[in-house]
Write an enzyme that holds these catalytic residues in place. Structure first.
Site, short mmCIF file in Angstrom:
data_model
loop_
_atom_site.label_atom_id
_atom_site.label_comp_id
_atom_site.label_asym_id
_atom_site.label_seq_id
_atom_site.Cartn_x
_atom_site.Cartn_y
_atom_site.Cartn_z
N THR A 1 33.66 38.95 37.41
CA THR A 1 34.96 38.40 37.01
C THR A 1 34.91 36.88 37.09
O THR A 1 34.14 36.33 37.87
CB THR A 1 36.03 38.95 37.99
OG1 THR A 1 36.24 40.31 37.68
CG2 THR A 1 37.34 38.19 37.92
N ARG B 1 43.06 52.28 34.16
CA ARG B 1 42.90 51.59 35.45
C ARG B 1 43.08 50.06 35.30
O ARG B 1 42.53 49.45 34.41
CB ARG B 1 41.50 51.88 36.00
CG ARG B 1 41.22 51.27 37.38
CD ARG B 1 40.52 49.94 37.28
NE ARG B 1 40.14 49.43 38.59
CZ ARG B 1 39.69 48.19 38.80
NH1 ARG B 1 39.56 47.35 37.79
NH2 ARG B 1 39.37 47.79 40.01
N GLY C 1 42.90 46.48 37.67
CA GLY C 1 42.46 45.95 38.96
C GLY C 1 43.39 44.87 39.49
O GLY C 1 44.56 44.78 39.10
N ASP C 2 42.85 44.06 40.37
CA ASP C 2 43.66 43.02 41.03
C ASP C 2 43.83 41.76 40.17
O ASP C 2 44.78 40.99 40.38
CB ASP C 2 43.01 42.61 42.36
CG ASP C 2 41.60 42.07 42.15
OD1 ASP C 2 40.85 42.66 41.34
OD2 ASP C 2 41.24 41.06 42.77
N THR D 1 37.71 37.85 43.39
CA THR D 1 36.82 38.74 42.66
C THR D 1 36.29 39.76 43.64
O THR D 1 36.02 39.43 44.79
CB THR D 1 35.65 37.98 42.01
OG1 THR D 1 34.72 38.95 41.48
CG2 THR D 1 34.92 37.07 42.97
N GLY D 2 36.15 40.99 43.17
CA GLY D 2 35.65 42.02 44.07
C GLY D 2 36.22 43.36 43.69
O GLY D 2 36.69 43.55 42.56
N GLY E 1 38.71 45.61 43.17
CA GLY E 1 40.12 45.28 42.97
C GLY E 1 41.11 46.12 43.76
O GLY E 1 42.14 45.61 44.21
N1 ASP Z 1 38.33 42.42 40.74
C1 ASP Z 1 37.94 42.99 39.49
C2 ASP Z 1 38.58 44.34 39.32
O1 ASP Z 1 38.66 45.07 40.27
C3 ASP Z 1 36.48 43.15 39.36
C4 ASP Z 1 35.70 41.91 39.57
O2 ASP Z 1 36.04 41.09 40.41
O3 ASP Z 1 34.71 41.73 38.86
O4 ASP Z 1 38.96 44.66 38.22
#
Ligand code: ASP
Length: 365
Positions: A199, A227, A229-230, A250-251, A253
């Site tokens: 991300t 779905r 994410g965050d 990022t992570g 989510g």
């Molecule tokens: N945080 C993002 C998600 O969960 C994924 C990412 O950080 O690459 O959609």
């Protein structure tokens, strides 16, 4: 904006009041920017020298684009958009072109943006065909009465606003097709197949003292059932508040949503600042009547980078305690550009008016 004086400058300011010296000349207001291109299992031994160099060059390009805006006196909002768009166009990152594929082989993009000056915000979720989702998120903020639009409706709004649209082939890459196939064939989870999240995001403080944050992503490989994410959730993946800081995450989510990571960090920094200023006031020498010899004014007091880092690390530790992983970039009101992660790496960079200009990949650098 919060004060950016160091303790030394504060002491000097106090002295100048006591001895009626002319006020110290103030330095140019600081600016600061931090960017990320995703956190995850990113290890030296798994990267070729070419890959390592390609990521660093892509990060530097994005960082330079954002820093240029700030150096020329532009706004934090413009700086973060300028930094994020080249990463949305770069297939190295999981955003815009080169984003990960859904279970059905499509690309569904999420993005959000927040202006710390007004706490206006905009977000889009599950959109396809938009070249720059961060621009669309900003349009939602500036040209609609809403904060978040999703799917077809968001795409109709994008068309109305005249945003640049691209055909599916422009976004799709072999690397992401292969990752989806591998996931399906081996029944791997998104984490196993795509352990570098990828991300992108940026946070900035401009020379007017305003902050902004933005995040853009394709989400996680093989996602389904709509779905989200965050990244497009204000308070989870993105938050900016001039009273405290700007954050992009990022992570994994789901965990970042549950912790409310970006808002939690801003709240902690706000309270830590208040606690620190109260502690500084308590330390001021007293006169013969027991009264403090000077007042520590908010405009002369800044949150220490180490204290901010403690608070940010505590929130990432909370994500870890729930079983999640990832990282954040943060710029504070004092202009400290900070990182925190519980993964082995995070593609990242930072630049400031003090001359800091660096990109990094692995957690230990
Ligand atoms: N945080 C993002 C998600 O969960 C994924 C990412 O950080 O690459 O959609």
């Amino acid at each position: 904006m919060r004060g950016f004086f160091t303790p030394l400058a504060r002491a000097f300011a106090a002295l100048s009041i006591l001895f009626a010296y002319p006020a110290a000349a103030q330095a140019d207001p600081p600016w600061s920017i931090a960017i990320h291109g995703g956190a995850g299992t990113i290890e030296r031994e798994n990267m070729t020298a070419e890959q390592d160099a390609a990521y660093r060059a892509a990060l530097q390009k994005a960082l330079d684009a954002g820093a240029k805006v700030l150096r020329e006196g532009g706004s934090a909002m413009d700086a973060i958009q300028a930094a994020i768009e080249p990463m949305e166009d770069d297939p190295l990152f999981n955003a815009g072109r080169g984003a990960v594929l859904t279970w059905d082989g499509d690309i569904e993009l999420d993005a959000s943006i927040m202006d710390g000056r007004t706490r206006d915000a905009g977000a889009v979720a599950g959109v396809t065909g938009i070249r720059h989702p961060i621009e669309l998120a900003r349009k939602v903020m500036t040209d609609s009465p809403h904060v978040m639009l999703a799917g077809d409706g968001a795409e109709a709004f994008a068309a109305e606003q005249g945003l640049e649209l691209m055909p599916p082939e422009w976004f799709e890459t072999e690397r992401r097709k292969e990752a989806l196939q591998r996931m399906k064939a081996r029944k791997l989870s998104a984490i196993d197949v795509d352990i570098k999240f990828g991300t992108v995001g940026a946070v900035a403080l401009d020379s007017q003292g305003n902050m902004a944050a933005g995040t853009s992503t394709g989400g996680m490989t093989g996602k389904r059932w709509g779905r989200i994410g965050d990244a497009p959730i204000i308070g989870a993946g993105t938050y900016a508040d001039n009273r405290a800081c700007a954050v992009s995450a990022t992570g994994w989510g789901e965990f970042f949503i549950r912790v409310g990571v970006a808002h939690e960090i801003c709240t902690r920094l706000r309270y830590r600042y208040q606690a620190d200023i109260a502690a500084a006031q308590a330390e001021v020498p007293r006169d013969s009547e027991g009264q403090p010899t000077y007042i520590v004014h908010a405009s002369e007091f800044g949150l220490d980078a180490a204290h901010a880092q403690e608070e940010i690390d505590a929130v990432i530790a909370e994500v870890g305690a729930l079983g999640g992983d990832g990282g954040v970039i943060v710029v504070t009101g004092e202009g400290h550009p900070l990182f925190s992660m519980n993964t082995s790496g995070m593609y990242r960079g930072r630049a400031t008016s003090d001359g800091t200009n660096e990109v990094a990949i692995y957690a230990d650098e």
